[in-house]
Write a protein that holds these residues in place. Structure first.
Motif, PDB file in Angstrom:
ATOM      1  N   UNK A  91       0.845  -1.189   0.000  1.00 30.94           N
ATOM      2  CA  UNK A  91       0.000   0.000   0.000  1.00 30.94           C
ATOM      3  C   UNK A  91       0.886   1.247   0.000  1.00 30.94           C
ATOM      4  N   UNK A  92       1.449   1.594  -1.147  1.00 37.50           N
ATOM      5  CA  UNK A  92       2.417   2.696  -1.198  1.00 37.50           C
ATOM      6  C   UNK A  92       1.774   4.033  -0.935  1.00 37.50           C
ATOM      7  N   UNK A  93       2.618   5.047  -0.752  1.00 42.81           N
ATOM      8  CA  UNK A  93       4.073   5.043  -0.798  1.00 42.81           C
ATOM      9  C   UNK A  93       4.695   5.213   0.594  1.00 42.81           C
ATOM     10  N   UNK A  94       4.863   4.150   1.340  1.00 45.09           N
ATOM     11  CA  UNK A  94       5.551   4.191   2.619  1.00 45.09           C
ATOM     12  C   UNK A  94       6.968   3.663   2.489  1.00 45.09           C
ATOM     13  N   UNK A  95       7.735   3.765   3.553  1.00 43.76           N
ATOM     14  CA  UNK A  95       9.132   3.338   3.494  1.00 43.76           C
ATOM     15  C   UNK A  95       9.220   1.817   3.336  1.00 43.76           C
ATOM     16  N   UNK A  96       8.393   1.068   4.076  1.00 42.14           N
ATOM     17  CA  UNK A  96       8.341  -0.385   3.912  1.00 42.14           C
ATOM     18  C   UNK A  96       7.944  -0.725   2.476  1.00 42.14           C
ATOM     19  N   UNK A  97       6.917  -0.043   1.982  1.00 40.50           N
ATOM     20  CA  UNK A  97       6.411  -0.324   0.641  1.00 40.50           C
ATOM     21  C   UNK A  97       7.473  -0.062  -0.424  1.00 40.50           C
ATOM     22  N   UNK A 112       1.662  -5.628  -6.824  1.00 41.43           N
ATOM     23  CA  UNK A 112       0.309  -5.060  -6.816  1.00 41.43           C
ATOM     24  C   UNK A 112       0.295  -3.910  -5.809  1.00 41.43           C
ATOM     25  N   UNK A 113      -0.099  -2.727  -6.259  1.00 43.63           N
ATOM     26  CA  UNK A 113      -0.135  -1.541  -5.399  1.00 43.63           C
ATOM     27  C   UNK A 113      -1.586  -1.230  -5.039  1.00 43.63           C
ATOM     28  N   UNK A 114      -1.849  -0.983  -3.762  1.00 44.91           N
ATOM     29  CA  UNK A 114      -3.185  -0.543  -3.358  1.00 44.91           C
ATOM     30  C   UNK A 114      -3.173   0.959  -3.115  1.00 44.91           C
ATOM     31  N   UNK A 115      -4.281   1.593  -3.384  1.00 43.52           N
ATOM     32  CA  UNK A 115      -4.431   3.049  -3.269  1.00 43.52           C
ATOM     33  C   UNK A 115      -5.598   3.298  -2.325  1.00 43.52           C
ATOM     34  N   UNK A 116      -5.292   3.507  -1.036  1.00 44.75           N
ATOM     35  CA  UNK A 116      -6.335   3.526  -0.014  1.00 44.75           C
ATOM     36  C   UNK A 116      -6.362   4.790   0.833  1.00 44.75           C
ATOM     37  N   UNK A 117      -5.491   5.745   0.522  1.00 41.53           N
ATOM     38  CA  UNK A 117      -5.416   6.962   1.330  1.00 41.53           C
ATOM     39  C   UNK A 117      -5.405   8.181   0.421  1.00 41.53           C
ATOM     40  N   UNK A 118      -6.258   9.159   0.732  1.00 43.52           N
ATOM     41  CA  UNK A 118      -6.302  10.399  -0.030  1.00 43.52           C
ATOM     42  C   UNK A 118      -5.270  11.354   0.562  1.00 43.52           C
ATOM     43  N   UNK A 119      -4.029  11.223   0.097  1.00 41.50           N
ATOM     44  CA  UNK A 119      -2.935  12.003   0.667  1.00 41.50           C
ATOM     45  C   UNK A 119      -3.120  13.502   0.447  1.00 41.50           C
ATOM     46  N   UNK A 134       3.760  21.133  -1.747  1.00 37.48           N
ATOM     47  CA  UNK A 134       5.030  20.436  -1.922  1.00 37.48           C
ATOM     48  C   UNK A 134       4.900  18.961  -1.549  1.00 37.48           C
ATOM     49  N   UNK A 135       4.326  18.690  -0.359  1.00 38.30           N
ATOM     50  CA  UNK A 135       4.191  17.306   0.103  1.00 38.30           C
ATOM     51  C   UNK A 135       3.247  16.517  -0.800  1.00 38.30           C
ATOM     52  N   UNK A 136       2.128  17.138  -1.171  1.00 38.00           N
ATOM     53  CA  UNK A 136       1.179  16.454  -2.045  1.00 38.00           C
ATOM     54  C   UNK A 136       1.777  16.138  -3.403  1.00 38.00           C
ATOM     55  N   UNK A 137       2.563  17.086  -3.957  1.00 40.66           N
ATOM     56  CA  UNK A 137       3.212  16.844  -5.230  1.00 40.66           C
ATOM     57  C   UNK A 137       4.214  15.696  -5.165  1.00 40.66           C
ATOM     58  N   UNK A 138       4.964  15.640  -4.055  1.00 37.44           N
ATOM     59  CA  UNK A 138       5.939  14.570  -3.890  1.00 37.44           C
ATOM     60  C   UNK A 138       5.248  13.212  -3.770  1.00 37.44           C
ATOM     61  N   UNK A 139       4.179  13.150  -2.971  1.00 40.86           N
ATOM     62  CA  UNK A 139       3.455  11.884  -2.801  1.00 40.86           C
ATOM     63  C   UNK A 139       2.804  11.441  -4.106  1.00 40.86           C
ATOM     64  N   UNK A 140       2.266  12.394  -4.852  1.00 43.86           N
ATOM     65  CA  UNK A 140       1.669  12.035  -6.150  1.00 43.86           C
ATOM     66  C   UNK A 140       2.730  11.510  -7.112  1.00 43.86           C
ATOM     67  N   UNK A 141       3.945  12.092  -7.061  1.00 48.57           N
ATOM     68  CA  UNK A 141       5.029  11.594  -7.909  1.00 48.57           C
ATOM     69  C   UNK A 141       5.405  10.167  -7.528  1.00 48.57           C
TER      70      UNK A 141
END
Length: 391
Positions: A91-97, A112-119, A134-141
């Motif tokens: 369930x990206x994008x975390x450090x473990x993931x 397989x990537x899951x998309x479960x959080x509206x960052x 800035x943070x939202x742009x980085x997470x979207x990238x």
């Protein structure tokens, strides 16, 4: 093509077990898959029972009740080499993931990537506009990068499905949410004829809009209100519990305690301003309880479930939504609760079946993946594994 019964699946999750919706989602899914596939493993950090792949951690800024864990990459890669999973789910994008994504790429394993959080909504809620951009742009990238390199993208509501497409997912799939066996198989306590006890279960954080629940408790002193959960707004809930004699605070609860709390209540309220799905609402439906949800909750978008929910109007207060529910006849409330349980149990069955099909499809893509030259670390792990088998 790998048969479902022969599948080996590795889930690598940043969320702590049972501490939030994402952690609970994968904990429950793995429990269902254990008897249906050849092997399934969950790598997820835990304070009570640390995983061997779990490294150092730091408190998450703004929420000392949760921690950001770093994976032990050598142990994680060794687990993949020993297990040889057909699919790695993250369930990206975390450090473990991200660590699992890198290791799977090195070994040629489909992801397989899951998309479960509206960052985007979360960072706007917690940080100022400039930092949120800035943070939202980085997470979207990061999400776009993961989507491009994955074999499948799975999400949990229509809104998240549209966001996944906007973020670059080519063919995202909408998959339901599984339930822990306790919520399905524990005998149901019949719903009381009167509405006298109201419950909130979840993290005590800004996006959960817990203030509205506390205001409702103050406005209805003749009813009993209960809060179960933990988070950065715990002090606010504890202070309210001292002020209002009809409000009690249970703290963080394990699954068995949550089942009992639901059975003791007639209504669960989920007042969130940001909620990709709302697993606790599904759990309440499975316990044959009435549920009031805010318009932002993704569970509202599933037709069979939405028909059993009381969805708060955008110009309606929680007090008005509760009064509307109270005004219905006993028979109407009972019928709604029973239909909610049927819909929740059906979603659980369909979600597990859909996940098996997704995993089977991902496993079938392994042959088309590039076979990268192994790094020195992987070559060393191969030699150690071979030596261990010989000895």
């Amino acid at each position: 093509m790998v048969k479902q019964s022969d599948l080996r699946v590795l889930f690598v999750v940043d969320a702590m077990k049972g501490r939030n919706g994402v952690g609970a989602y994968f904990q429950d899914l793995v429990a269902h898959l254990q008897d249906r596939v050849a092997r399934v493993e969950l790598v997820s950090p835990s304070l009570e029972d640390p995983h061997p792949c779990q490294g150092a951690s730091i408190p998450i800024p703004g929420d000392a009740t949760q921690r950001l864990f770093f994976p032990k990459m050598r142990e994680l890669t060794a687990l993949m080499w020993e297990m040889k999973p057909h699919v790695v789910v993250i369930p990206g994008p975390g450090i473990f993931s991200l660590g699992a994504y890198w290791a799977a790429g090195k070994l040629g394993i489909p992801v397989c990537v899951t998309f479960q959080t509206d960052y985007d909504k979360l960072v706007r809620l917690y940080w100022g506009p400039r930092l949120a951009r800035l943070a939202g742009g980085f997470l979207n990238w990061l999400n776009r990068t993961l989507f491009r390199g994955s074999s499948a993208v799975v999400t949990i509501s229509e809104d998240m499905l549209a966001k996944a497409r906007q973020a670059g997912a080519r063919h995202p799939q909408l998959v339901g949410t599984p339930l822990a066996p306790e919520f399905v198989h524990t005998p149901v306590t019949p719903l009381a004829d009167t509405v006298s006890s109201v419950l909130y279960v979840g993290r005590l954080a800004a996006e959960k809009n817990i203030d509205r629940f506390l205001e409702l408790a103050a406005a209805r002193p003749e009813m009993t209100f209960t809060v179960a959960g933990d988070g950065p707004q715990r002090d606010k809930v504890e202070a309210a519990a001292e002020r209002y004699p009809n409000l009690r605070y249970l703290g963080w609860c394990d699954r068995a305690t949550v089942v009992r709390a639901l059975d003791d209540a007639q209504v669960l309220i989920l007042p969130s301003t940001v909620e990709a799905f709302g697993t606790v609402a599904l759990e309440a439906l499975a316990r044959e309880r009435l549920v009031i949800t805010a318009p932002a909750c993704g569970i509202n978008q599933w037709p069979a479930l939405g028909a059993a929910l009381v969805v708060q109007g955008r110009d309606q207060s929680l007090a008005q939504a509760l009064a509307e529910l109270e005004a219905k006849s006993v028979g109407s409330r009972t019928l709604r609760a029973r239909s909610g349980r049927s819909a929740a149990v059906l979603m659980n069955e369909q979600a597990v079946g859909h996940w098996l099909r997704v995993l089977e499809q991902c496993a079938g893509q392994a042959q088309s993946l590039p076979k990268p030259w192994p790094s020195p670390t992987l070559a060393l792990l191969r030699r150690l594994s071979t030596q261990a088998r010989v000895s």
